[in-house]
Design an enzyme around this catalytic site. Structure first.
Site, PDB file in Angstrom:
ATOM      1  N   ASP A   1       0.824  -1.263   0.651  1.00 58.70           N
ATOM      2  CA  ASP A   1      -0.211  -0.246  -0.164  1.00 58.70           C
ATOM      3  C   ASP A   1       0.767   0.634   0.452  1.00 58.70           C
ATOM      4  O   ASP A   1       0.524   1.713  -0.641  1.00 58.70           O
ATOM      5  CB  ASP A   1      -1.096  -0.106   1.370  1.00 58.70           C
ATOM      6  CG  ASP A   1      -1.808   1.129   1.460  1.00 58.70           C
ATOM      7  OD1 ASP A   1      -2.520   1.584   0.232  1.00 58.70           O
ATOM      8  OD2 ASP A   1      -1.352   2.760   2.722  1.00 58.70           O
TER       9      ASP A   1
ATOM     10  N   GLU B   1      -2.121  -4.965  -3.419  1.00 56.98           N
ATOM     11  CA  GLU B   1      -1.142  -4.991  -2.722  1.00 56.98           C
ATOM     12  C   GLU B   1       0.363  -5.540  -2.033  1.00 56.98           C
ATOM     13  O   GLU B   1       1.469  -5.160  -2.226  1.00 56.98           O
ATOM     14  CB  GLU B   1      -1.788  -3.843  -1.141  1.00 56.98           C
ATOM     15  CG  GLU B   1      -2.355  -2.527  -1.639  1.00 56.98           C
ATOM     16  CD  GLU B   1      -3.427  -1.972  -1.073  1.00 56.98           C
ATOM     17  OE1 GLU B   1      -3.791  -0.995  -0.952  1.00 56.98           O
ATOM     18  OE2 GLU B   1      -3.156  -2.615  -0.199  1.00 56.98           O
TER      19      GLU B   1
END
Length: 230
Positions: free
Chosen positions: A51, A123
């Protein structure tokens, strides 16, 4: 080579980057699978790392390419590209769902195509790339994956506020206003919501970890489909 190894090799080919097999396996391991396998490690730590890498790569790209945009517009564009809905779209583009390791419950409730699971796994794969091949390779991967989104200016408004965008599209095309129906499944600590939005005779479905997220996912899918037909 086992079938699993062959499948992972195919995914690596799609990604175009050499990822350590153990890290890739970890990136594809959802917590539902880890729990059923006796509490083995799962992908949430890699997701946390990915992320951050994703956000930085997209931020630098937008800042560099668009010197004319102010902070607010840059933030809006970044949010539209790193959102759960956008990342799930990227994940579907490479067929990521077929490689996931999911628990039985998630398998049975369509986990391989849930926006939240696909986005989180995407992610995690970015995080695994960072650890395996370094920051430059991870940044290059991110930009390759999200470039089609960055090049589509029409998606910014819809991705940021898909429910309003869908309502406006319905009004412009003299369709009935969107109507949403919500269902929930799974234990309280891992609830998954599925929303169906109906506009006229058209219905689209989306999922997420909250009612709002599910409705937004359904609205964006409906907006894209109806926009393509207009």
């Amino acid at each position: 080579m086992t079938d699993v190894s062959h499948e992972r090799a195919t995914l690596v080919d799609k990604l175009g980057v050499d990822i350590d097999p153990e890290l890739l396996s970890l990136a594809l391991t959802h917590r539902s699978y880890a729990y059923e396998a006796g509490g083995i490690p799962h992908n949430e730590r890699l997701e946390f790392l990915g992320d951050s890498v994703l956000g930085q790569a997209v931020t630098v790209r937008l800042f560099t390419v668009h010197p004319d945009l102010d902070e607010g517009e840059l933030a809006k564009r970044r949010a539209s590209v790193v959102s759960t809905v956008a990342l799930a779209e990227v994940a579907r583009g490479i067929g990521l769902g077929e490689y996931l390791l999911l628990g039985r419950g998630e398998q049975q409730t369509g986990g391989r195509d849930k926006d939240s699971i696909l986005a989180d796994t995407m992610e995690a794969v970015i995080g695994a790339t960072y650890l395996s091949a370094g920051p430059d390779a991870a940044t290059s991967l991110v930009l390759r994956l999200v470039e089609p989104l960055l090049q589509d200016p029409e998606r910014y408004g819809a991705a940021m506020d898909p429910k309003t965008s869908l309502q406006e599209l319905a009004a412009r095309n003299s369709l009935s206003p969107p109507v949403y129906a919500i269902e929930a499944a799974g234990p309280d600590h891992d609830r998954v919501f599925t929303a169906a939005v109906t506009v006229g005779e058209f219905t689209a479905v989306g999922s997420g970890s909250s009612k709002k997220q599910a409705e937004m996912a359904a609205a964006l899918t409906a907006w894209r489909e109806l926009s393509a037909r207009a």
